[in-house]
Enzyme design. Structure first.
Site, PDB file in Angstrom:
ATOM      1  CE  LYS A  47      28.948  24.896  76.434  1.00  0.00           C
ATOM      2  NZ  LYS A  47      29.253  23.822  77.391  1.00  0.00           N
TER       3      LYS A  47
HETATM    4  P1  NAD Z   1      38.179  28.277  82.010  1.00  0.00           P
HETATM    5  O1  NAD Z   1      38.047  29.437  81.114  1.00  0.00           O
HETATM    6  O2  NAD Z   1      37.948  28.442  83.466  1.00  0.00           O
HETATM    7  O3  NAD Z   1      39.649  27.639  81.843  1.00  0.00           O
HETATM    8  C1  NAD Z   1      40.176  27.254  80.612  1.00  0.00           C
HETATM    9  C2  NAD Z   1      41.626  26.861  80.825  1.00  0.00           C
HETATM   10  O4  NAD Z   1      42.156  26.339  79.598  1.00  0.00           O
HETATM   11  C3  NAD Z   1      42.519  28.041  81.214  1.00  0.00           C
HETATM   12  O5  NAD Z   1      43.461  27.617  82.182  1.00  0.00           O
HETATM   13  C4  NAD Z   1      43.234  28.369  79.917  1.00  0.00           C
HETATM   14  O6  NAD Z   1      44.482  29.015  80.102  1.00  0.00           O
HETATM   15  C5  NAD Z   1      43.396  26.968  79.342  1.00  0.00           C
HETATM   16  N1  NAD Z   1      43.667  26.971  77.908  1.00  0.00           N
HETATM   17  C6  NAD Z   1      43.030  27.648  76.923  1.00  0.00           C
HETATM   18  N2  NAD Z   1      43.599  27.407  75.745  1.00  0.00           N
HETATM   19  C7  NAD Z   1      44.622  26.561  75.982  1.00  0.00           C
HETATM   20  C8  NAD Z   1      45.600  25.951  75.172  1.00  0.00           C
HETATM   21  N3  NAD Z   1      45.638  26.171  73.858  1.00  0.00           N
HETATM   22  N4  NAD Z   1      46.508  25.131  75.755  1.00  0.00           N
HETATM   23  C9  NAD Z   1      46.489  24.911  77.077  1.00  0.00           C
HETATM   24  N5  NAD Z   1      45.581  25.453  77.892  1.00  0.00           N
HETATM   25  C10 NAD Z   1      44.670  26.267  77.356  1.00  0.00           C
HETATM   26  O7  NAD Z   1      37.240  27.137  81.400  1.00  0.00           O
HETATM   27  P2  NAD Z   1      36.617  25.871  82.143  1.00  0.00           P
HETATM   28  O8  NAD Z   1      35.271  26.252  82.625  1.00  0.00           O
HETATM   29  O9  NAD Z   1      37.605  25.284  83.076  1.00  0.00           O
HETATM   30  O10 NAD Z   1      36.389  24.887  80.908  1.00  0.00           O
HETATM   31  C11 NAD Z   1      37.412  24.044  80.399  1.00  0.00           C
HETATM   32  C12 NAD Z   1      36.788  22.931  79.567  1.00  0.00           C
HETATM   33  O11 NAD Z   1      35.868  22.192  80.371  1.00  0.00           O
HETATM   34  C13 NAD Z   1      35.981  23.401  78.362  1.00  0.00           C
HETATM   35  O12 NAD Z   1      36.079  22.430  77.347  1.00  0.00           O
HETATM   36  C14 NAD Z   1      34.567  23.436  78.893  1.00  0.00           C
HETATM   37  O13 NAD Z   1      33.601  23.346  77.869  1.00  0.00           O
HETATM   38  C15 NAD Z   1      34.595  22.197  79.764  1.00  0.00           C
HETATM   39  N6  NAD Z   1      33.567  22.144  80.798  1.00  0.00           N
HETATM   40  C16 NAD Z   1      33.420  23.139  81.725  1.00  0.00           C
HETATM   41  C17 NAD Z   1      32.456  23.020  82.715  1.00  0.00           C
HETATM   42  C18 NAD Z   1      32.291  24.044  83.806  1.00  0.00           C
HETATM   43  O14 NAD Z   1      31.508  23.781  84.728  1.00  0.00           O
HETATM   44  N7  NAD Z   1      32.987  25.171  83.784  1.00  0.00           N
HETATM   45  C19 NAD Z   1      31.625  21.891  82.746  1.00  0.00           C
HETATM   46  C20 NAD Z   1      31.808  20.893  81.802  1.00  0.00           C
HETATM   47  C21 NAD Z   1      32.789  21.025  80.846  1.00  0.00           C
END
Ligand code: NAD
Length: 425
Positions: A115
């Site tokens: 990561k």
């Molecule tokens: P992103 O940046 O696209 O979206 C993050 C979202 O979380 C946004 O809507 C933001 O406003 C919201 N957020 C942030 N802080 C917050 C809070 N305190 N309260 C409520 N909402 C809040 O990120 P993403 O890619 O969707 O990733 C989200 C999660 O999923 C992370 O934990 C990431 O590690 C995990 N993840 C992502 C992927 C991927 O393919 N993008 C794959 C596996 C896991």
């Protein structure tokens, strides 16, 4: 066996790395002779901390701190996303890298765990500044990444745009176009159809398989989703498309609720204009602290770590928590949910859809032969559902929660590889 403690992490450090270590401790009693190698899981293989200086649009120079961590590479090259967020720390990236090791092994992908991240608030930078940041960071971590060494992907705060710049920068540095160095790329650069929504779709496939086990019909079920980014909005659309009612959505700007259901497609249009869900006229605002207490059958944390803690776990009304985010539930909250009979489908299975389709993208890039979206989605559904079924079976056989079962499957694979490879020299 005595091990020297890690000097760069305080022994009593709170946060995601501590959560991860507790999760490992819970699996060790189930590993039999492989427990001999368990310390391997508790230390990252290598860590790179980089200074990322960039010229800002106003002519000043700003320095940012970046990281790339390889947690384990016993089963293959490191694989895991890159996060841009103001709260990124080394110990957080270590935990996220470790969860990638577990996830890749739990679903049987031939990858280790890695990561990366930069402590930065990308919303405060211009697009040109983010491009310079991304290119300089890619150059700095260039010693670690490569199609056969370590393959980054998007995470919080990054997406296709950053992957295009990373791919281009790496390619310029090695003197040849290297699509396989990152996944989650735009389609014209060797990205895979279906990758953009893969994590959210995977969350839905796993939720549907888990719901069947507890006789919960998806159709008509109420769903609340924290996070409306890449994962949260794709999951919301998938639940909506399959007849579930998405009644609550939260993001960093606020939380909203409508008992009749929120149309995620319509909300997406609003968010594109307004920058967040706050103020959406077709739902009521609710305090963020009350979000997980909203009435629903399925709760999906899809934002950041530590969303479900001792403070709010007892409020959850859902029958099932499906972890879209990485590390959203602390071990203490896990115990509370278990006592309350709420099924927790752990992140390392529930959100594996992203890395599964990243794996498909990587395979397609190596072969220069691209699949249809139907092929991608069908293979995703098959791989993630089979992984869920085998973790479910392990959970029944060993009489442990799904998270421990996923760790049993994954840690066994990682440590078997570790034992077979042996120590060098
Ligand atoms: P992103 O940046 O696209 O979206 C993050 C979202 O979380 C946004 O809507 C933001 O406003 C919201 N957020 C942030 N802080 C917050 C809070 N305190 N309260 C409520 N909402 C809040 O990120 P993403 O890619 O969707 O990733 C989200 C999660 O999923 C992370 O934990 C990431 O590690 C995990 N993840 C992502 C992927 C991927 O393919 N993008 C794959 C596996 C896991």
């Amino acid at each position: 066996m005595k091990h020297e403690p890690l000097s760069f992490i305080p022994k009593d450090a709170e946060g995601p790395w501590k959560t991860y270590l507790e999760q490992v401790d819970r699996v060790i009693p189930y590993l039999g002779p492989l427990a001999y190698w368990a310390e391997t899981l508790k230390r990252p293989k290598r860590i790179l901390i980089v200074d990322v200086p960039i010229r800002m649009d106003d002519g000043t120079v700003a320095h940012f701190e970046g990281y790339r961590v390889h947690h384990n590479t016993s089963r293959g090259p490191a694989k895991g996303g890159v996060r841009y967020h103001p709260a990124v720390t080394l110990s957080e990236v270590m935990a996220l890298a470790a969860w990638m090791t577990i996830k890749n092994a739990a679903v049987g992908l031939p990858f280790g765990g890695g990561k990366g991240g930069i402590r930065v608030d990308p919303r405060k930078l211009s697009s040109a500044e983010i491009e310079r940041l991304t290119r300089r960071y890619t150059s700095e971590i260039g010693v670690l990444i490569g199609p056969k060494k370590d393959i980054p992907a998007p995470d919080v705060g990054t997406g296709q745009r950053e992957m295009a710049w990373m791919m281009d920068t790496y390619s310029m540095n090695v003197g040849a176009t290297a699509p396989g160095v990152v996944t989650g790329k735009p389609i014209p650069l060797g990205g895979s159809l279906g990758r953009q929504d893969a994590t959210g779709n995977g969350v839905f496939f796993v939720a549907a398989a888990a719901a069947k086990k507890i006789n919960l019909p998806i159709e008509g079920s109420r769903v609340i989703i924290q996070g409306f980014g890449n994962v949260g909005n794709a999951a919301a659309r998938a639940f909506h498309d399959h007849g579930a009612r998405v009644v609550g959505i939260a993001d960093v700007t606020g939380a909203i609720y409508n008992e009749k259901g929120i149309d995620p497609y319509d909300l997406l249009k609003y968010v594109a204009e307004a920058g967040g869900v706050r103020g959406y006229p077709k739902a009521e605002p609710v305090p963020a602290a009350e979000f997980f207490g909203l009435p629903a059958e399925i709760a999906v944390p899809a934002a950041l770590e530590g969303a479900i803690t001792e403070q709010n776990a007892w409020k959850i009304k859902a029958k099932m928590v499906v972890e879209g985010a990485n590390g959203p539930t602390t071990p203490a909250a896990d115990d509370i949910l278990r006592e309350r009979g709420i099924l927790v489908v752990p992140d390392v299975i529930a959100n594996a859809g992203g890395v599964i389709v990243s794996y498909f993208e990587w395979v397609q890039d190596f072969n220069s032969y691209f699949w249809t979206e139907e092929e991608v989605n069908e293979n995703l559904r098959r791989v993630i559902t089979e992984a869920f079924e085998s973790v479910w079976q392990t959970s029944k056989d060993r009489k442990v929660p799904l998270r421990t079962a996923a760790y049993i499957v994954a840690a066994t694979r990682v440590l078997e590889a570790r034992a077979l490879r042996g120590l060098y020299p």
